[in-house]
Design a protein around this motif. Structure first.
Motif, PDB file in Angstrom:
ATOM      1  N   ALA A 190       0.837  -1.205   0.000  1.00 44.57           N
ATOM      2  CA  ALA A 190       0.000   0.000   0.000  1.00 44.57           C
ATOM      3  C   ALA A 190       0.869   1.252   0.000  1.00 44.57           C
ATOM      4  CB  ALA A 190      -0.929  -0.009   1.205  1.00 44.57           C
ATOM      5  N   GLY A 191       1.939   1.232   0.791  1.00 45.70           N
ATOM      6  CA  GLY A 191       2.861   2.381   0.851  1.00 45.70           C
ATOM      7  C   GLY A 191       3.527   2.621  -0.488  1.00 45.70           C
ATOM      8  N   SER A 216      -5.766   4.602   8.292  1.00 44.03           N
ATOM      9  CA  SER A 216      -6.585   5.144   9.385  1.00 44.03           C
ATOM     10  C   SER A 216      -8.053   5.276   8.985  1.00 44.03           C
ATOM     11  CB  SER A 216      -6.053   6.516   9.803  1.00 44.03           C
ATOM     12  OG  SER A 216      -4.801   6.401  10.402  1.00 44.03           O
ATOM     13  N   ARG A 243     -10.497   2.641  10.207  1.00 45.78           N
ATOM     14  CA  ARG A 243     -10.774   2.506  11.640  1.00 45.78           C
ATOM     15  C   ARG A 243     -12.028   3.321  11.959  1.00 45.78           C
ATOM     16  NH1 ARG A 243      -6.016   1.452  14.438  1.00 45.78           N
ATOM     17  NH2 ARG A 243      -7.309   1.363  16.301  1.00 45.78           N
ATOM     18  N   GLU A 260       0.995  -0.674  13.559  1.00 45.53           N
ATOM     19  CA  GLU A 260       0.658  -0.675  12.138  1.00 45.53           C
ATOM     20  C   GLU A 260       0.842   0.711  11.521  1.00 45.53           C
ATOM     21  OE1 GLU A 260      -3.238  -2.331  11.829  1.00 45.53           O
ATOM     22  OE2 GLU A 260      -2.510  -4.375  12.102  1.00 45.53           O
ATOM     23  N   ILE A 261       1.449   0.699  10.341  1.00 45.63           N
ATOM     24  CA  ILE A 261       1.755   1.919   9.595  1.00 45.63           C
ATOM     25  C   ILE A 261       0.894   1.925   8.340  1.00 45.63           C
ATOM     26  CG2 ILE A 261       3.609   3.220   8.449  1.00 45.63           C
ATOM     27  CD1 ILE A 261       4.381   2.777  11.321  1.00 45.63           C
ATOM     28  N   GLY A 262       0.302   3.066   8.001  1.00 48.46           N
ATOM     29  CA  GLY A 262      -0.554   3.165   6.824  1.00 48.46           C
ATOM     30  C   GLY A 262       0.217   3.477   5.557  1.00 48.46           C
ATOM     31  N   SER A 263      -0.525   3.712   4.469  1.00 53.29           N
ATOM     32  CA  SER A 263       0.092   3.912   3.156  1.00 53.29           C
ATOM     33  C   SER A 263       0.900   5.210   3.077  1.00 53.29           C
ATOM     34  CB  SER A 263      -0.983   3.916   2.067  1.00 53.29           C
ATOM     35  OG  SER A 263      -1.881   4.994   2.274  1.00 53.29           O
ATOM     36  N   THR A 264       0.646   6.166   3.961  1.00 55.11           N
ATOM     37  CA  THR A 264       1.399   7.423   3.955  1.00 55.11           C
ATOM     38  C   THR A 264       2.701   7.304   4.729  1.00 55.11           C
ATOM     39  OG1 THR A 264       0.414   8.199   6.010  1.00 55.11           O
ATOM     40  CG2 THR A 264      -0.770   8.744   3.981  1.00 55.11           C
ATOM     41  N   LEU A 309       1.342   6.457  11.347  1.00 52.05           N
ATOM     42  CA  LEU A 309       0.720   5.422  12.183  1.00 52.05           C
ATOM     43  C   LEU A 309      -0.789   5.401  11.960  1.00 52.05           C
ATOM     44  CD1 LEU A 309       2.668   5.968  15.508  1.00 52.05           C
ATOM     45  CD2 LEU A 309       2.438   3.792  14.311  1.00 52.05           C
ATOM     46  N   ILE A 310      -1.349   4.218  11.893  1.00 46.35           N
ATOM     47  CA  ILE A 310      -2.800   4.068  11.754  1.00 46.35           C
ATOM     48  C   ILE A 310      -3.439   4.308  13.120  1.00 46.35           C
ATOM     49  CG2 ILE A 310      -4.638   2.410  11.286  1.00 46.35           C
ATOM     50  CD1 ILE A 310      -2.840   1.125   9.191  1.00 46.35           C
ATOM     51  N   VAL A 311      -4.393   5.232  13.161  1.00 43.23           N
ATOM     52  CA  VAL A 311      -5.092   5.540  14.411  1.00 43.23           C
ATOM     53  C   VAL A 311      -6.594   5.623  14.143  1.00 43.23           C
ATOM     54  CG1 VAL A 311      -3.197   6.815  15.514  1.00 43.23           C
ATOM     55  CG2 VAL A 311      -4.800   8.035  14.031  1.00 43.23           C
ATOM     56  N   GLU A 318      -1.383   9.231  10.487  1.00 38.05           N
ATOM     57  CA  GLU A 318      -2.174   9.604   9.318  1.00 38.05           C
ATOM     58  C   GLU A 318      -3.646   9.637   9.717  1.00 38.05           C
ATOM     59  OE1 GLU A 318      -1.590   6.430   6.369  1.00 38.05           O
ATOM     60  OE2 GLU A 318      -3.438   5.526   7.114  1.00 38.05           O
ATOM     61  N   LEU A 319      -4.407  10.510   9.048  1.00 36.80           N
ATOM     62  CA  LEU A 319      -5.813  10.718   9.387  1.00 36.80           C
ATOM     63  C   LEU A 319      -6.635  10.750   8.113  1.00 36.80           C
ATOM     64  CD1 LEU A 319      -4.866  13.695  11.604  1.00 36.80           C
ATOM     65  CD2 LEU A 319      -5.873  11.628  12.513  1.00 36.80           C
ATOM     66  N   PRO A 350      -6.377   8.761   3.500  1.00 41.32           N
ATOM     67  CA  PRO A 350      -5.532   9.177   4.618  1.00 41.32           C
ATOM     68  C   PRO A 350      -4.506  10.222   4.201  1.00 41.32           C
ATOM     69  CG  PRO A 350      -5.573   6.782   4.416  1.00 41.32           C
ATOM     70  CD  PRO A 350      -6.208   7.331   3.181  1.00 41.32           C
TER      71      PRO A 350
END
Lengths: 95, 450
Positions: free
Chosen positions: A14-15, A79, A82, B258-262, B265-267, B286-287, B295
């Motif tokens: 994904a990154g 995110s 979630r 867990e880290i998102g695509s950016t 951190l996934i929150v 990331e939001l 995000p």
């Protein structure tokens, strides 16, 4: 609450997808506006990988309808998957 | 027994979090670890001290160290957290004198901020390359600037714009290089940036767009003597590297968060990470964007501080939610203020978001009042519903306030139609008869009607 962990390979993929798609889609949009206002075009990476993103990915992405693009983006891990409440629309008088 | 909360990072997110914990649970034991010598200052103010708009760095400090002692927040300076053990609920720390230890926590808040993206070119380890971040280093660099005749700013990012303006204001011959066709091109549209470019030219800035960085060239003393670009060498005494801000998540990634695509951190809306009891805030998270739900990462200090507060309150056992972001932004560049909300035409086009647009050139005060400036407003609406989805502006004053207002308008579902006939303040010294936002909305409706 127990959350199912996202597989590390999915997160890495994904990154990588986000990084490249964002770069080349922005570059293409900037090139379009640069042509409109008579400016030079952006300069970026060269090579077979860059060629793929510019000549294949960007045109294919642009042909997809927005709903399809949105569906793909919403399925990426992040995110946004979630718990987040959208703000309520308040259109009635306050009192 | 009071809850033990450990905060990693002493920037806006970390300090906001520490304050949030104490606000929600005054008896909580709050420990903050920062690798730097200070907390509670405004790094965003550094370019303005360099530019001589602000007299000294002391003005940038919001509180002294005693204020945190008095507030019951235990801050450990120059102390690096080198590992997080999520199972044992401990962090491993190394202090300034080499002391090490494992510190237990009940709740952890990660606020490790950002690092500048590696320029990825030869010579990146030379002296004379300035990365604007830490105030102590900025104080040292400020003395160096007295000896600099010619500087190169690498990348027209938000910081790049501020540093270009600051160095030019200080009388240094300033070159700006960027591979894109206009400054801040990943955020702003070319018509918004055109007045900024004109004003930079008036200030003596030499702009090199569609120019790629190829390397930093060293002199005899191991310091940069020139910047190599795709269009030639630019001799310089100093290069300010203003590359993209990347989340600093090595620690969190190693711990297994867990880290998102950016890369953030996934929150969730409580700012809780993939691990229960571990929260995060600021540039390391990331939001979701409120319009696209994509995000995003790397927002402003005000975002980081507010996220920290939310993380802190939740870590203390109370309940507070953060919202998806609509990203109001504004800044001074050259002799203009620029700003916006959500996205402009370039980003909308890149993502393929359908939109209708209205643009107007209005004025900031009554046309006869001294100091009146042009104000350009561009509004983007969703086709059909005409809900506002983005905006961009350039003007002499009032841009920040319009950006804040328009962010709330996007967030609450205000339409272009609503804005076209909005009420506005009219007072000759502070507002014109016709609000530029309303004019832009009316123009959008006229375009649609025709």
């Amino acid at each position: 609450m127990t959350r199912r962990p996202i597989r590390t390979t999915n997160l890495r993929l994904a990154g990588w997808l986000r990084r490249n798609s964002e770069h080349y889609l922005m570059e293409a949009a900037q090139a379009d506006f640069a042509r409109q206002v008579g400016r030079s075009l952006p300069v970026g990476p060269t090579g077979p990988s860059a060629l793929f993103w510019r000549r294949v990915f960007v045109p294919v992405y642009r042909r997809l309808p927005w709903t399809a693009r949105r569906r793909v983006m919403s399925r990426m891990p992040g995110s946004h998957r979630r718990a987040w409440h959208r703000p309520p629309e308040r259109r009635d008088p306050a009192i | 027994m009071p809850i033990r909360v450990v905060v990693v990072g002493g920037g806006a997110g970390g300090i906001g979090a520490a304050g949030g914990v104490k606000q929600a649970a005054p008896d909580a034991e709050v420990t903050v670890f920062t690798e730097f010598e200070d907390v509670a200052y405004s790094p965003c103010g550094i370019p303005y001290v360099h530019g001589r708009e602000i007299d000294d760095f002391a003005s940038l400090f919001l509180a002294d160290k005693q204020a945190y002692v008095d507030a019951g927040i235990d801050i450990h300076y120059e102390t690096r957290v080198t590992a997080i053990d999520l199972d044992r609920r401990t962090v491993h720390v190394e202090g300034p004198d080499g002391e090490i230890g494992d510190i237990p926590y009940d709740r952890l808040i990660v606020a490790t901020g950002f690092d500048y993206a590696d320029p990825g070119v030869p010579g990146s380890d030379l002296g004379g390359l300035y990365y604007v971040k830490n105030i102590r280093r900025a104080m040292e660099w400020d003395k160096v600037l007295d000896t600099v005749n010619r500087a190169v700013v690498v990348e027209a990012s938000p910081l790049g714009l501020e540093m270009t303006t600051a160095l030019a204001h200080r009388g240094i011959e300033t070159h700006l290089i960027d591979p894109r066709p206009w400054p801040l091109a990943d955020v702003a549209d070319p018509d918004i940036m055109a007045p900024v470019e004109e004003s930079w030219a008036e200030m003596g800035v030499i702009m090199h767009f569609t120019t790629k960085l190829e390397g930093f060239l060293g002199g005899d003393a191991g310091s940069v003597r020139a910047v190599a670009t795709s269009t030639g060498e630019l001799p310089c005494d100093l290069a300010v590297v203003c590359t993209h801000k990347q989340p600093n998540n090595t620690l969190a990634r190693t711990a297994g968060l867990e880290i998102g695509s950016t890369g953030g951190l996934i929150v969730d809306e409580r700012m809780e990470t993939s691990q229960s009891g571990v929260f995060a805030a600021g540039d390391c998270v990331e939001l979701p964007h409120g319009v696209t739900w994509v995000p995003v990462q790397g927002l402003s200090g005000s975002h980081a501080y507010a996220q920290g507060k939310v993380a802190g309150v939740n870590a203390a056992g109370r309940e507070r939610r953060y919202s998806p972001v609509y990203v109001p932004w504004a800044m001074v560049a050259g002799k203009w203020m620029i700003g916006g909300v959500s996205f402009g035409e370039t980003l909308a086009k890149a993502l393929g978001i359908p939109y209708v647009v209205g643009v107007a050139d209005g004025i900031s005060r009554a046309r006869y009042y001294p100091g009146v400036r042009k104000t350009r407003v561009k509004l983007l609406g969703e086709p059909g519903s005409l809900r506002l989805i983005g905006a961009q502006m350039v003007g002499g004053e009032g841009i920040k306030e319009r950006a804040d207002f328009l962010a709330m308008a996007v967030r609450t579902g205000i339409t272009i139609e609503d804005l076209a006939w909005m009420e506005n303040v009219y007072s000759p010294p502070i507002g014109a008869l016709n609000e530029p936002i309303a004019l832009a909305a009316q123009n959008a409706l006229s375009r649609l009607a025709s």
